[in-house]
Design a protein around this motif. Structure first.
Motif, PDB file in Angstrom:
ATOM      1  N   ALA A  69      -7.290   5.728  -6.336  1.00 11.43           N
ATOM      2  CA  ALA A  69      -7.259   6.990  -6.948  1.00 11.43           C
ATOM      3  C   ALA A  69      -5.923   7.849  -6.477  1.00 11.43           C
ATOM      4  O   ALA A  69      -5.710   7.710  -5.243  1.00 11.43           O
ATOM      5  CB  ALA A  69      -8.380   7.642  -6.960  1.00 11.43           C
ATOM      6  N   VAL A  70      -5.561   8.616  -7.353  1.00 11.51           N
ATOM      7  CA  VAL A  70      -4.454   9.636  -7.167  1.00 11.51           C
ATOM      8  C   VAL A  70      -4.812  11.029  -7.817  1.00 11.51           C
ATOM      9  O   VAL A  70      -5.634  10.878  -8.665  1.00 11.51           O
ATOM     10  CB  VAL A  70      -3.002   8.934  -7.807  1.00 11.51           C
ATOM     11  N   GLY A  71      -3.857  11.928  -7.444  1.00  9.22           N
ATOM     12  CA  GLY A  71      -4.310  13.256  -8.095  1.00  9.22           C
ATOM     13  C   GLY A  71      -3.757  13.083  -9.654  1.00  9.22           C
ATOM     14  O   GLY A  71      -2.831  12.409 -10.038  1.00  9.22           O
ATOM     15  N   VAL A  72      -4.681  13.994 -10.320  1.00  7.54           N
ATOM     16  CA  VAL A  72      -4.316  13.928 -11.876  1.00  7.54           C
ATOM     17  C   VAL A  72      -3.041  14.412 -12.192  1.00  7.54           C
ATOM     18  O   VAL A  72      -2.468  13.873 -13.298  1.00  7.54           O
ATOM     19  CB  VAL A  72      -5.504  14.802 -12.591  1.00  7.54           C
ATOM     20  N   THR A  73      -2.687  15.598 -11.485  1.00  7.86           N
ATOM     21  CA  THR A  73      -1.477  16.095 -12.089  1.00  7.86           C
ATOM     22  C   THR A  73      -0.467  15.807 -10.938  1.00  7.86           C
ATOM     23  O   THR A  73       0.855  15.895 -11.239  1.00  7.86           O
ATOM     24  CB  THR A  73      -1.434  17.605 -12.055  1.00  7.86           C
ATOM     25  N   ARG A  74      -0.752  15.298  -9.834  1.00 13.12           N
ATOM     26  CA  ARG A  74       0.553  14.965  -8.845  1.00 13.12           C
ATOM     27  C   ARG A  74      -0.179  13.777  -8.273  1.00 13.12           C
ATOM     28  O   ARG A  74      -1.129  13.642  -7.805  1.00 13.12           O
ATOM     29  CB  ARG A  74       0.673  16.019  -7.703  1.00 13.12           C
ATOM     30  N   SER A  75       1.034  12.788  -8.196  1.00 12.58           N
ATOM     31  CA  SER A  75       0.755  11.386  -7.534  1.00 12.58           C
ATOM     32  C   SER A  75       1.551  10.933  -6.562  1.00 12.58           C
ATOM     33  O   SER A  75       2.809  11.306  -6.637  1.00 12.58           O
ATOM     34  CB  SER A  75       0.797  10.427  -8.885  1.00 12.58           C
ATOM     35  N   ALA A  76       1.188  10.242  -5.778  1.00 11.42           N
ATOM     36  CA  ALA A  76       1.921   9.898  -4.636  1.00 11.42           C
ATOM     37  C   ALA A  76       2.421   8.372  -4.665  1.00 11.42           C
ATOM     38  O   ALA A  76       3.000   7.741  -3.853  1.00 11.42           O
ATOM     39  CB  ALA A  76       1.032   9.946  -3.147  1.00 11.42           C
ATOM     40  N   LEU A  77       2.151   7.929  -5.970  1.00  6.99           N
ATOM     41  CA  LEU A  77       2.620   6.384  -6.197  1.00  6.99           C
ATOM     42  C   LEU A  77       4.146   6.025  -5.756  1.00  6.99           C
ATOM     43  O   LEU A  77       4.278   5.004  -5.609  1.00  6.99           O
ATOM     44  CB  LEU A  77       2.177   6.042  -7.565  1.00  6.99           C
ATOM     45  N   SER A  78       4.733   7.025  -6.285  1.00  8.28           N
ATOM     46  CA  SER A  78       6.509   6.649  -6.305  1.00  8.28           C
ATOM     47  C   SER A  78       6.868   7.101  -4.761  1.00  8.28           C
ATOM     48  O   SER A  78       8.147   6.646  -4.406  1.00  8.28           O
ATOM     49  CB  SER A  78       6.992   7.791  -7.030  1.00  8.28           C
ATOM     50  N   HIS A  79       6.079   7.494  -3.655  1.00  4.83           N
ATOM     51  CA  HIS A  79       6.510   7.496  -2.574  1.00  4.83           C
ATOM     52  C   HIS A  79       6.584   6.192  -1.597  1.00  4.83           C
ATOM     53  O   HIS A  79       5.706   5.351  -1.823  1.00  4.83           O
ATOM     54  CB  HIS A  79       5.513   8.371  -1.552  1.00  4.83           C
ATOM     55  N   GLN A  80       7.489   5.843  -0.866  1.00  7.87           N
ATOM     56  CA  GLN A  80       7.702   5.127  -0.011  1.00  7.87           C
ATOM     57  C   GLN A  80       8.175   5.259   1.492  1.00  7.87           C
ATOM     58  O   GLN A  80       9.006   6.283   1.644  1.00  7.87           O
ATOM     59  CB  GLN A  80       8.904   3.935  -0.808  1.00  7.87           C
ATOM     60  N   PRO A  81       7.459   4.539   2.384  1.00 11.39           N
ATOM     61  CA  PRO A  81       6.264   3.697   2.061  1.00 11.39           C
ATOM     62  C   PRO A  81       4.959   4.641   1.343  1.00 11.39           C
ATOM     63  O   PRO A  81       4.915   5.751   1.876  1.00 11.39           O
ATOM     64  CB  PRO A  81       5.754   3.069   3.381  1.00 11.39           C
ATOM     65  N   LEU A  82       4.186   3.636   0.838  1.00 10.68           N
ATOM     66  CA  LEU A  82       3.030   4.411   0.270  1.00 10.68           C
ATOM     67  C   LEU A  82       1.932   5.161   1.052  1.00 10.68           C
ATOM     68  O   LEU A  82       1.640   4.544   2.060  1.00 10.68           O
ATOM     69  CB  LEU A  82       2.046   3.319  -0.689  1.00 10.68           C
ATOM     70  N   PRO A  83       1.980   6.664   0.935  1.00 10.98           N
ATOM     71  CA  PRO A  83       0.993   7.457   1.830  1.00 10.98           C
ATOM     72  C   PRO A  83      -0.516   7.110   1.527  1.00 10.98           C
ATOM     73  O   PRO A  83      -0.671   7.109   0.415  1.00 10.98           O
ATOM     74  CB  PRO A  83       1.562   8.505   1.703  1.00 10.98           C
ATOM     75  N   VAL A  84      -1.197   6.836   2.306  1.00 11.31           N
ATOM     76  CA  VAL A  84      -2.830   6.686   1.851  1.00 11.31           C
ATOM     77  C   VAL A  84      -3.568   7.566   2.787  1.00 11.31           C
ATOM     78  O   VAL A  84      -3.216   7.783   4.151  1.00 11.31           O
ATOM     79  CB  VAL A  84      -2.941   5.126   2.145  1.00 11.31           C
ATOM     80  N   ALA A  85      -4.418   7.950   2.142  1.00 11.81           N
ATOM     81  CA  ALA A  85      -5.618   9.075   2.913  1.00 11.81           C
ATOM     82  C   ALA A  85      -6.866   8.374   2.806  1.00 11.81           C
ATOM     83  O   ALA A  85      -7.331   7.704   1.578  1.00 11.81           O
ATOM     84  CB  ALA A  85      -5.812  10.271   1.930  1.00 11.81           C
ATOM     85  N   LEU A  86      -7.434   8.044   3.862  1.00 11.04           N
ATOM     86  CA  LEU A  86      -8.510   7.180   4.227  1.00 11.04           C
ATOM     87  C   LEU A  86      -9.479   7.874   5.254  1.00 11.04           C
ATOM     88  O   LEU A  86      -9.294   8.785   5.684  1.00 11.04           O
ATOM     89  CB  LEU A  86      -8.183   5.672   4.533  1.00 11.04           C
ATOM     90  N   TYR A  87     -10.505   7.044   5.388  1.00  9.46           N
ATOM     91  CA  TYR A  87     -11.488   7.586   6.356  1.00  9.46           C
ATOM     92  C   TYR A  87     -11.253   6.966   7.830  1.00  9.46           C
ATOM     93  O   TYR A  87     -10.754   5.909   8.069  1.00  9.46           O
ATOM     94  CB  TYR A  87     -12.990   7.358   5.802  1.00  9.46           C
ATOM     95  N   PRO A  88     -12.292   7.432   8.551  1.00  7.70           N
ATOM     96  CA  PRO A  88     -11.802   6.603  10.143  1.00  7.70           C
ATOM     97  C   PRO A  88     -12.499   5.284  10.149  1.00  7.70           C
ATOM     98  O   PRO A  88     -12.825   4.600   9.295  1.00  7.70           O
ATOM     99  CB  PRO A  88     -12.960   7.636  11.080  1.00  7.70           C
ATOM    100  N   GLN A  89     -12.034   4.617  11.538  1.00 11.61           N
ATOM    101  CA  GLN A  89     -12.342   3.210  11.437  1.00 11.61           C
ATOM    102  C   GLN A  89     -13.758   3.121  11.429  1.00 11.61           C
ATOM    103  O   GLN A  89     -14.598   3.837  11.764  1.00 11.61           O
ATOM    104  CB  GLN A  89     -12.055   2.832  12.989  1.00 11.61           C
ATOM    105  N   GLY A  90     -14.492   1.806  10.908  1.00 11.56           N
ATOM    106  CA  GLY A  90     -15.779   1.816  10.385  1.00 11.56           C
ATOM    107  C   GLY A  90     -16.115   1.966   8.977  1.00 11.56           C
ATOM    108  O   GLY A  90     -16.957   1.478   8.525  1.00 11.56           O
ATOM    109  N   CYS A  91     -15.083   2.555   8.239  1.00  8.18           N
ATOM    110  CA  CYS A  91     -15.379   2.663   7.034  1.00  8.18           C
ATOM    111  C   CYS A  91     -14.917   1.304   5.956  1.00  8.18           C
ATOM    112  O   CYS A  91     -13.825   0.933   6.423  1.00  8.18           O
ATOM    113  CB  CYS A  91     -14.566   3.781   6.282  1.00  8.18           C
ATOM    114  N   LEU A  92     -15.839   1.034   5.412  1.00 10.41           N
ATOM    115  CA  LEU A  92     -15.622  -0.447   4.543  1.00 10.41           C
ATOM    116  C   LEU A  92     -13.935  -0.158   3.798  1.00 10.41           C
ATOM    117  O   LEU A  92     -13.674  -0.962   3.568  1.00 10.41           O
ATOM    118  CB  LEU A  92     -16.820  -0.831   3.626  1.00 10.41           C
TER     119      LEU A  92
END
Length: 285
Positions: free
Chosen positions: A168-191
């Motif tokens: 998922a990305v922002g509705v009006t702002r997307s990070a898809l074009s950024h390189q390397p792709l920036p990813v926002a996730l949860y801590p270790q242990g998250c599936l």
């Protein structure tokens, strides 16, 4: 022509064996002998004229008729418990310690708790949200019930529903074009973190971990601002995010099972809440 009747005692034995994949473990949970549980399941099979369980020397699996019956059996048992409880609802008191994922704790569970409170106003529920990967290990000590996410077909407990993991990305702002792709996730242990990083690596995509937080809201807010791509459940994706499609270029993600785990020998209040969750989510679309 006589119609077979579904005895709740027989259904309870069948569901316990189906959930635990073992007559021995089911007997311990129901505080019955293994032979008694086996006899009850056999009586149910004879009554329906179908083999419900495929037995082997290793474990027990549901047959096709068993798969067809299991959902009905859960609902019958839940409705039976609810009917009995309604007759004594004003006398029931207790406390339930519930652990659940952030998104379910915010979106899915509160309406169910409202319905439960209307039936059992004297039962108090203490809910803790966060990563559930370690919550199941604390059943009995810190929690009576845990609703957790597992890989499809794994995890034990009682199956509630299935969720599709999606990018998922922002509705009006997307990070898809950024390189390397920036990813926002949860801590270790998250599936979802495990799946996301593994699939990006498998696809040979360049990426970086741009943001990590225990807070689901914070992760989703960062993605909504176009600062990163994240992973959400399709069923709980917020309106601030847009779920990506296959032609957006990111690799597909697996499905997850949402399962309910209960402490051994749970208090009556926890048993009632567990039945309420099963019945409500079994009826949900």
């Amino acid at each position: 022509m006589s119609v077979a009747r579904l005895d709740p005692d027989l259904l309870q034995a069948f569901v316990a064996v189906a959930d635990l994949r073992s007559f021995t473990r089911a007997a311990a949970q129901l505080n019955r002998t293994q032979s008694a549980v086996s006899m009850q399941v056999r009586r149910l099979e004879d009554r329906l004229g179908a083999e419900l369980l495929v037995r082997s020397t290793v474990n027990v699996e549901l047959s096709a008729p068993g798969e067809a019956l299991i959902g009905y059996a859960r609902q019958i048992l839940a409705i039976s418990s609810e009917a009995v409880a309604r007759l004594t609802e004003h006398r029931l008191e207790g406390q339930v310690r519930l652990g659940v994922m952030d998104d379910y704790g915010t979106l899915v569970i509160p309406p169910l708790l409202a319905g439960f409170a209307a039936i059992y106003p004297r039962i108090q529920v203490e809910m803790q949200t966060g990563l559930t990967s370690t919550m199941t290990e604390r059943l009995g000590d810190a929690f009576d019930l845990v609703i957790a996410m597992h890989p499809e077909g794994q995890g034990g407990g009682t199956f509630l529903r299935q969720e599709q993991a999606v990018w998922a990305v922002g509705v009006t702002r997307s990070a898809l074009s950024h390189q390397p792709l920036p990813v926002a996730l949860y801590p270790q242990g998250c599936l979802f973190r495990q799946w996301a990083t593994a699939e990006l690596d498998r696809a040979g995509l360049r990426w970086r971990l741009a943001f990590v937080s225990h807070s689901l809201g914070a992760v989703e807010a960062v993605a909504a601002q176009g600062l990163a791509v994240t992973v959400v459940k399709a069923g709980t994706c917020p309106p601030t995010l847009r779920m990506l499609k296959p032609d957006d270029g990111l690799p597909p993600l697996p499905k997850a099972d949402i399962r309910l785990h209960c402490t051994p020998s749970p208090p009556q209040a926890a048993t009632l809440l567990a039945a309420h969750f099963v019945a409500a989510l079994a009826r949900a679309p």
